[in-house]
Design an enzyme around this catalytic site. Sequence first.
Site, PDB file in Angstrom:
ATOM      1  N   TYR A 183       2.895  -2.448 -10.049  1.00 38.37           N
ATOM      2  CA  TYR A 183       2.452  -1.711  -8.858  1.00 38.37           C
ATOM      3  C   TYR A 183       2.970  -0.276  -8.916  1.00 38.37           C
ATOM      4  O   TYR A 183       2.196   0.683  -8.757  1.00 38.37           O
ATOM      5  CB  TYR A 183       2.928  -2.405  -7.577  1.00 38.37           C
ATOM      6  N   SER A 190       2.298   6.154  -3.585  1.00 38.45           N
ATOM      7  CA  SER A 190       3.365   5.392  -2.917  1.00 38.45           C
ATOM      8  C   SER A 190       4.715   5.957  -3.350  1.00 38.45           C
ATOM      9  O   SER A 190       4.829   6.557  -4.431  1.00 38.45           O
ATOM     10  CB  SER A 190       3.272   3.926  -3.352  1.00 38.45           C
TER      11      SER A 190
HETATM   12  P1  NDP Z   1      -4.256  -3.041   3.538  1.00 38.64           P
HETATM   13  O1  NDP Z   1      -4.123  -4.288   2.751  1.00 38.64           O
HETATM   14  O2  NDP Z   1      -4.138  -3.127   5.022  1.00 38.64           O
HETATM   15  O3  NDP Z   1      -5.631  -2.298   3.168  1.00 38.64           O
HETATM   16  C1  NDP Z   1      -6.075  -2.244   1.837  1.00 38.64           C
HETATM   17  C2  NDP Z   1      -7.533  -1.826   1.811  1.00 38.64           C
HETATM   18  O4  NDP Z   1      -7.946  -1.750   0.424  1.00 38.64           O
HETATM   19  C3  NDP Z   1      -8.452  -2.809   2.514  1.00 38.64           C
HETATM   20  O5  NDP Z   1      -9.394  -2.111   3.286  1.00 38.64           O
HETATM   21  C4  NDP Z   1      -9.146  -3.529   1.368  1.00 38.64           C
HETATM   22  O6  NDP Z   1     -10.475  -3.892   1.719  1.00 38.64           O
HETATM   23  C5  NDP Z   1      -9.177  -2.434   0.290  1.00 38.64           C
HETATM   24  N1  NDP Z   1      -9.329  -3.041  -1.036  1.00 38.64           N
HETATM   25  C6  NDP Z   1      -8.397  -3.730  -1.736  1.00 38.64           C
HETATM   26  N2  NDP Z   1      -8.952  -4.227  -2.857  1.00 38.64           N
HETATM   27  C7  NDP Z   1     -10.265  -3.848  -2.856  1.00 38.64           C
HETATM   28  C8  NDP Z   1     -11.367  -4.079  -3.720  1.00 38.64           C
HETATM   29  N3  NDP Z   1     -11.243  -4.805  -4.852  1.00 38.64           N
HETATM   30  N4  NDP Z   1     -12.562  -3.556  -3.390  1.00 38.64           N
HETATM   31  C9  NDP Z   1     -12.713  -2.828  -2.260  1.00 38.64           C
HETATM   32  N5  NDP Z   1     -11.714  -2.566  -1.405  1.00 38.64           N
HETATM   33  C10 NDP Z   1     -10.505  -3.084  -1.696  1.00 38.64           C
HETATM   34  O7  NDP Z   1      -3.127  -2.070   2.961  1.00 38.64           O
HETATM   35  P2  NDP Z   1      -2.722  -0.544   3.293  1.00 38.64           P
HETATM   36  O8  NDP Z   1      -3.590   0.062   4.310  1.00 38.64           O
HETATM   37  O9  NDP Z   1      -1.262  -0.534   3.506  1.00 38.64           O
HETATM   38  O10 NDP Z   1      -2.982   0.098   1.851  1.00 38.64           O
HETATM   39  C11 NDP Z   1      -3.808   1.225   1.624  1.00 38.64           C
HETATM   40  C12 NDP Z   1      -3.258   1.964   0.414  1.00 38.64           C
HETATM   41  O11 NDP Z   1      -1.952   2.435   0.712  1.00 38.64           O
HETATM   42  C13 NDP Z   1      -3.113   1.126  -0.855  1.00 38.64           C
HETATM   43  O12 NDP Z   1      -3.505   1.904  -1.960  1.00 38.64           O
HETATM   44  C14 NDP Z   1      -1.605   0.833  -0.924  1.00 38.64           C
HETATM   45  O13 NDP Z   1      -1.166   0.615  -2.238  1.00 38.64           O
HETATM   46  C15 NDP Z   1      -1.062   2.107  -0.338  1.00 38.64           C
HETATM   47  N6  NDP Z   1       0.288   2.072   0.210  1.00 38.64           N
HETATM   48  C16 NDP Z   1       0.639   1.189   1.200  1.00 38.64           C
HETATM   49  C17 NDP Z   1       1.923   1.225   1.728  1.00 38.64           C
HETATM   50  C18 NDP Z   1       2.389   0.273   2.772  1.00 38.64           C
HETATM   51  O14 NDP Z   1       3.613   0.103   2.921  1.00 38.64           O
HETATM   52  N7  NDP Z   1       1.510  -0.351   3.543  1.00 38.64           N
HETATM   53  C19 NDP Z   1       2.884   2.241   1.303  1.00 38.64           C
HETATM   54  C20 NDP Z   1       2.404   3.113   0.252  1.00 38.64           C
HETATM   55  C21 NDP Z   1       1.160   3.031  -0.237  1.00 38.64           C
HETATM   56  P3  NDP Z   1     -11.121  -5.361   1.488  1.00 38.64           P
HETATM   57  O15 NDP Z   1     -10.010  -6.348   1.416  1.00 38.64           O
HETATM   58  O16 NDP Z   1     -12.034  -5.539   2.654  1.00 38.64           O
HETATM   59  O17 NDP Z   1     -11.862  -5.224   0.202  1.00 38.64           O
HETATM   60  C1  8X3 Z   2       4.115   0.383  -0.740  1.00 39.29           C
HETATM   61  C2  8X3 Z   2       5.561   0.733  -0.556  1.00 39.29           C
HETATM   62  O1  8X3 Z   2       7.926   0.033  -1.122  1.00 39.29           O
HETATM   63  O2  8X3 Z   2       6.303  -1.736  -0.784  1.00 39.29           O
HETATM   64  O3  8X3 Z   2       3.538   1.209  -1.665  1.00 39.29           O
HETATM   65  O4  8X3 Z   2       6.244  -0.375  -2.784  1.00 39.29           O
HETATM   66  S1  8X3 Z   2       6.539  -0.391  -1.359  1.00 39.29           S
END
Ligand code: NDP
Ligand code: 8X3
Length: 249
Positions: free
Chosen positions: A149, A136
């Site tokens: 985070y 991120s």
């Molecule tokens: P979502 O919440 O839409 O998706 C997160 C995914 O992670 C889900 O499929 C969830 O599946 C899975 N997950 C979370 N906890 C668990 C667990 N304990 N076991 C198995 N699976 C798990 O978020 P994003 O798609 O945005 O996030 C994906 C990645 O991108 C993350 O690592 C996030 O930190 C990162 N990110 C996101 C940003 C944003 O602005 N959206 C920016 C930068 C990075 P389920 O709940 O079914 O278990």
């Molecule tokens: C997710 C981006 O700015 O919410 O990783 O931390 S921010």
Amino acid sequence: MTRTALITGATSGFGAAAARRFVAAGWRVIATGRRADRLQALVDELGAGQVHGAAFDIRDANAMNAALDALPEEFRGIDLLVNNAGLAQGTSPAQGARLDDWQRMIDTNITALVTLTRRVLPTLIERRGAIVNISSTAATYPYTGGNVYGGTKAFVSQFSLGLRSDLHGTGVRVTTLEPGMAETEFTLVRTHGDQSASDALYKGAQPMTAQDIADTIFWIATLPPHLNINRLEMMPVSQSFAGFQVARD
Ligand code: NDP
Ligand code: 8X3
């Protein structure tokens, strides 16, 4: 030859979009997450020959290993690991944060990620495969309430560079992808289900989409095999940087 991607967190957001992107290009995908109904829907949509759903909590190493042990033969040759499953929990400054939120982020974003990586590495080396770790912008740029985070994502970025170094000469590629604001279920999860907070964050901002990130992961993974993107940071045009803050008496 059909290639296989293991994509964690494929029930939502980046992971679900990435699963669709890779299958559209003819890859097989192992899709993981806790929500079995969503994995089944993905299998129904994309086909059981193309997608294998593995439902487990990624923090449970025994469940993870059992799911990998039970992979059907045609999904065993993993060429790409996308370590995407992860979350933020809470927006409070450290002094008001919940310790269980911090623990959940460390367990998911760090401990589970390294556990899975260690397990899949021998196959990736054998197949000269690739790893894309989803970090991120929070790994680099601190903001109030980002505390643990951001710390977990800094770990992911630095671990990725360390993997690059360790895997020198194996042909395995390693990339850390560092997105900024993208609209997914991320903020809903972070706020423990506050849909209005999530809507307010993204409203009028033209955030990145899950498709933007999926296309980027796909691009990274399909570059010519002599190229490695070490780290890639991306943001929506609407997002940039703020300055330092100064407390005055
Ligand atoms: P979502 O919440 O839409 O998706 C997160 C995914 O992670 C889900 O499929 C969830 O599946 C899975 N997950 C979370 N906890 C668990 C667990 N304990 N076991 C198995 N699976 C798990 O978020 P994003 O798609 O945005 O996030 C994906 C990645 O991108 C993350 O690592 C996030 O930190 C990162 N990110 C996101 C940003 C944003 O602005 N959206 C920016 C930068 C990075 P389920 O709940 O079914 O278990
Ligand atoms: C997710 C981006 O700015 O919410 O990783 O931390 S921010």
